[in-house]
Scaffold this motif. Structure first.
Motif, PDB file in Angstrom:
ATOM      1  N   ASN A  40     125.011 -30.834 113.330  1.00 45.85           N
ATOM      2  CA  ASN A  40     125.145 -29.589 113.451  1.00 45.85           C
ATOM      3  C   ASN A  40     124.188 -29.221 111.934  1.00 45.85           C
ATOM      4  OD1 ASN A  40     125.248 -29.422 110.119  1.00 45.85           O
ATOM      5  ND2 ASN A  40     127.724 -29.703 110.445  1.00 45.85           N
ATOM      6  N   GLN A  41     123.700 -28.132 111.588  1.00 51.90           N
ATOM      7  CA  GLN A  41     122.526 -27.494 111.457  1.00 51.90           C
ATOM      8  C   GLN A  41     122.250 -28.304 109.498  1.00 51.90           C
ATOM      9  OE1 GLN A  41     120.351 -27.347 114.016  1.00 51.90           O
ATOM     10  NE2 GLN A  41     119.113 -26.907 112.283  1.00 51.90           N
ATOM     11  N   GLN A  42     123.680 -28.099 109.031  1.00 53.67           N
ATOM     12  CA  GLN A  42     123.133 -28.343 107.291  1.00 53.67           C
ATOM     13  C   GLN A  42     122.655 -29.659 107.533  1.00 53.67           C
ATOM     14  OE1 GLN A  42     127.186 -26.486 107.246  1.00 53.67           O
ATOM     15  NE2 GLN A  42     126.026 -25.621 104.550  1.00 53.67           N
ATOM     16  N   LYS A  43     123.156 -30.462 108.632  1.00 52.92           N
ATOM     17  CA  LYS A  43     122.820 -32.348 108.320  1.00 52.92           C
ATOM     18  C   LYS A  43     121.484 -31.849 108.955  1.00 52.92           C
ATOM     19  CE  LYS A  43     127.159 -34.651 108.811  1.00 52.92           C
ATOM     20  NZ  LYS A  43     127.863 -35.461 109.842  1.00 52.92           N
ATOM     21  N   LEU A  90     117.723 -33.397 106.045  1.00 50.86           N
ATOM     22  CA  LEU A  90     116.619 -34.774 105.926  1.00 50.86           C
ATOM     23  C   LEU A  90     115.376 -33.683 105.250  1.00 50.86           C
ATOM     24  CD1 LEU A  90     117.540 -35.885 110.064  1.00 50.86           C
ATOM     25  CD2 LEU A  90     118.147 -36.520 107.555  1.00 50.86           C
ATOM     26  N   GLN A  91     115.383 -32.624 105.123  1.00 51.55           N
ATOM     27  CA  GLN A  91     113.879 -32.570 104.507  1.00 51.55           C
ATOM     28  C   GLN A  91     114.358 -32.071 102.966  1.00 51.55           C
ATOM     29  OE1 GLN A  91     111.108 -31.071 106.591  1.00 51.55           O
ATOM     30  NE2 GLN A  91     112.694 -31.675 108.303  1.00 51.55           N
ATOM     31  N   THR A  92     115.065 -32.826 102.487  1.00 52.79           N
ATOM     32  CA  THR A  92     115.319 -33.052 101.309  1.00 52.79           C
ATOM     33  C   THR A  92     115.517 -34.258 100.719  1.00 52.79           C
ATOM     34  OG1 THR A  92     116.321 -30.649 101.134  1.00 52.79           O
ATOM     35  CG2 THR A  92     117.397 -32.673  98.905  1.00 52.79           C
ATOM     36  N   PRO A  93     114.891 -34.678  99.322  1.00 57.55           N
ATOM     37  CA  PRO A  93     114.984 -36.344  99.331  1.00 57.55           C
ATOM     38  C   PRO A  93     116.242 -36.579  98.985  1.00 57.55           C
ATOM     39  CG  PRO A  93     113.116 -35.378  98.251  1.00 57.55           C
ATOM     40  CD  PRO A  93     114.327 -34.276  98.907  1.00 57.55           C
TER      41      PRO A  93
END
Length: 130
Positions: free
Chosen positions: A75-78, A82-85
């Motif tokens: 899932n690309q959104q998941k 990961l790049q967001t704290p």
């Protein structure tokens, strides 16, 4: 299962940490195969210790990891989250403990696969590659 070891689990009796460690280790060393439940907030500390003992003695381990948060790896959104704290959408397992399992065993994600691996081990003494 350590909780089935009557010698250290009579809660009306006394067993100190060394007695528990020796008794539990003795039971692990009697094993031909270990099955380790990996679900939960973290891998249980006792289970992780037992995995270390099994690895050191060459006892194969099948880890059962059914946590639903492992799903959606495509899932690309998941993945982007990961790049967001503090937005990890996946469950984390200690990679040292996972590595010990994988060096001398494997991890399965459901009970059916677990039973298939146990059957394979009983028939051939080997675990099947996934």
């Amino acid at each position: 299962m350590p909780q089935e070891n009557a010698g250290i689990n009579d809660k009306s009796a006394y067993a100190d940490s060394k007695m528990i460690a020796l008794a539990d280790t003795e039971e692990v060393l009697k094993s031909d195969l270990m099955i380790a439940l990996l679900d939960g907030l973290t891998i249980d500390a006792g289970v992780a210790s037992e995995i270390g003992v099994a690895y050191a003695k060459g006892i194969p381990v099948i880890g059962l990891y059914t946590d639903s948060r492992q799903q959606g790896a495509d899932n690309q959104q998941k993945i982007s989250a990961l790049q967001t704290p503090a937005e990890n959408q996946f469950h984390y397992l200690n990679l040292y403990t996972v590595g010990l399992i994988k060096l001398n065993g494997l991890i399965v994600t459901n009970e059916t696969a677990l039973l298939e691996q146990i059957k394979s081990f009983l028939e051939s003494g080997e675990l099947n590659d996934l």
